[in-house]
Design a protein around this motif. Structure first.
Motif, short mmCIF file in Angstrom:
data_model
loop_
_atom_site.label_atom_id
_atom_site.label_comp_id
_atom_site.label_asym_id
_atom_site.label_seq_id
_atom_site.Cartn_x
_atom_site.Cartn_y
_atom_site.Cartn_z
N LYS A 17 52.96 39.68 51.74
CA LYS A 17 52.92 39.81 50.17
C LYS A 17 53.37 38.76 49.72
CE LYS A 17 57.51 42.13 51.23
NZ LYS A 17 57.80 42.92 50.24
N ASP A 18 54.39 37.38 50.27
CA ASP A 18 54.81 36.24 49.30
C ASP A 18 53.92 35.37 49.31
OD1 ASP A 18 57.44 37.96 49.96
OD2 ASP A 18 58.25 36.81 51.64
N ASP A 19 53.02 35.51 49.56
CA ASP A 19 51.73 34.40 49.28
C ASP A 19 51.08 34.80 47.61
OD1 ASP A 19 51.86 32.90 51.56
OD2 ASP A 19 50.49 33.75 52.78
N SER A 20 51.24 35.91 47.46
CA SER A 20 50.30 36.44 46.33
C SER A 20 50.25 35.09 44.98
CB SER A 20 50.91 37.62 45.14
OG SER A 20 50.60 37.98 46.71
N PHE A 23 48.60 31.92 46.30
CA PHE A 23 47.08 32.82 46.85
C PHE A 23 46.25 32.62 44.84
CE2 PHE A 23 43.64 35.39 48.57
CZ PHE A 23 42.90 34.13 48.59
N TYR A 24 47.02 33.44 44.36
CA TYR A 24 46.39 33.79 42.98
C TYR A 24 46.43 31.92 42.17
CZ TYR A 24 46.09 34.54 37.42
OH TYR A 24 45.69 35.08 36.28
N ASP A 25 47.05 31.32 42.26
CA ASP A 25 47.62 30.49 41.33
C ASP A 25 46.00 29.01 41.71
OD1 ASP A 25 49.34 30.54 40.14
OD2 ASP A 25 50.99 30.15 41.04
N LEU A 26 46.19 29.36 43.44
CA LEU A 26 44.98 28.47 44.13
C LEU A 26 43.19 28.74 43.53
CD1 LEU A 26 43.81 26.68 46.30
CD2 LEU A 26 44.00 28.03 47.47
N THR A 27 43.14 30.85 43.42
CA THR A 27 42.37 30.96 42.66
C THR A 27 41.64 30.45 41.65
OG1 THR A 27 42.55 32.81 44.10
CG2 THR A 27 41.10 32.78 42.60
N THR A 44 39.11 38.72 39.89
CA THR A 44 40.81 38.21 39.73
C THR A 44 41.11 37.33 38.51
OG1 THR A 44 40.15 37.53 42.03
CG2 THR A 44 41.83 36.63 41.49
N LYS A 45 42.29 38.93 38.02
CA LYS A 45 42.60 38.02 37.03
C LYS A 45 44.75 38.78 36.53
CE LYS A 45 38.76 40.36 34.80
NZ LYS A 45 38.19 42.20 33.85
N SER A 46 45.40 38.33 37.80
CA SER A 46 46.23 38.92 38.23
C SER A 46 47.27 38.32 39.36
CB SER A 46 47.37 40.34 37.09
OG SER A 46 46.84 41.05 38.27
N VAL A 47 48.10 37.88 38.98
CA VAL A 47 49.01 37.76 40.47
C VAL A 47 49.04 39.85 41.04
CG1 VAL A 47 50.81 37.50 41.76
CG2 VAL A 47 49.80 36.05 39.93
N GLU A 48 48.98 40.23 40.27
CA GLU A 48 48.90 42.03 40.56
C GLU A 48 47.42 42.19 41.76
OE1 GLU A 48 49.63 40.80 37.74
OE2 GLU A 48 52.37 41.62 38.72
N ASP A 49 45.73 41.84 40.89
CA ASP A 49 44.65 41.58 41.57
C ASP A 49 45.25 40.83 43.24
OD1 ASP A 49 44.12 43.04 39.77
OD2 ASP A 49 43.01 41.28 38.46
N THR A 50 45.83 39.71 43.27
CA THR A 50 46.05 38.67 44.51
C THR A 50 46.73 39.90 45.47
OG1 THR A 50 45.43 36.93 43.11
CG2 THR A 50 46.64 36.54 45.55
N ALA A 51 47.72 40.71 45.25
CA ALA A 51 48.85 41.04 45.96
C ALA A 51 47.72 42.46 46.63
CB ALA A 51 49.75 41.37 45.20
N GLN A 52 47.05 42.79 45.56
CA GLN A 52 46.22 43.96 46.27
C GLN A 52 44.94 43.77 47.74
OE1 GLN A 52 44.64 46.07 42.72
NE2 GLN A 52 46.47 47.46 42.51
#
Length: 181
Positions: A17-20, A23-27, A44-52
């Motif tokens: 979960k600490d990668d969210s 990984f979001y920024d990379l995407t 993929t619109k938010s860090v929360e989407d990436t966390a999911q």
């Protein structure tokens, strides 16, 4: 395989979960580059989407009896992309590999190293009999990877994927365990 060191620069590890945010920024930073071949980027619109997304990857570990299905590709301590099995058919021992690398990490041989490690993992640890890769016909850069590792082109699927405003055909590559020795 919680962390698999491929060499001094490249390793594969489980997402957490600490990668969210990273990984979001990379995407997002690679979005215009990746959008040519990946149809899910607008979701993929938010860090929360990436966390999911990461949470669902973590759930795969339990569903697969402790064997991870997908990995973060780490290059010199940074998340560079991802690779893993988009699908695993346990009854027939078939895995379908998917992968992508952030734009700034292209051209360094990272994906070749990660790809080889995942194929080894699929055949040796998951005991798969067959590994497939499905790639858009025009995605020549991505197609070079399975071709370099001895996968056989087995056919094409017409209009296999919708990419924002058009369909693309896919090439299917396959490799059998007995061919990987």
């Amino acid at each position: 395989m919680l962390v698999h060191k491929v060499d001094d620069e490249v390793s594969l590890r489980l997402f957490n979960k600490d990668d969210s945010e990273e990984f979001y920024d990379l995407t997002i930073n690679s979005k215009s580059y990746l959008k040519e071949w990946l149809g899910w980027l607008d979701y993929t619109k938010s860090v929360e989407d990436t966390a999911q997304n990461i949470q669902s990857r973590c759930n795969e570990l339990v569903e697969n009896g402790g064997y991870p299905q997908s990995f973060a590709i780490i290059y010199n301590g940074e998340i560079a992309g991802t690779i893993g099995f988009n699908e695993i058919n346990k009854a027939n021992k078939i895995g379908v590999v998917g992968y992508w690398l952030g734009e700034k990490f292209q051209g360094k041989g990272i994906m070749s190293k990660a790809f080889k490690a995942v194929i080894d993992y699929g055949f040796n640890d998951l005991k798969l009999n067959r590994i497939e890769v499905r790639i858009a016909v025009e995605n020549k850069k991505s197609r070079a990877l399975p071709e370099r590792f001895g996968f056989k082109k087995e056919g094409e699927i017409r209009q296999a994927e919708w990419l924002y405003d058009h369909y693309v055909d896919h090439v299917i590559y396959g490799l059998l365990a007995i061919e990987w020795k």
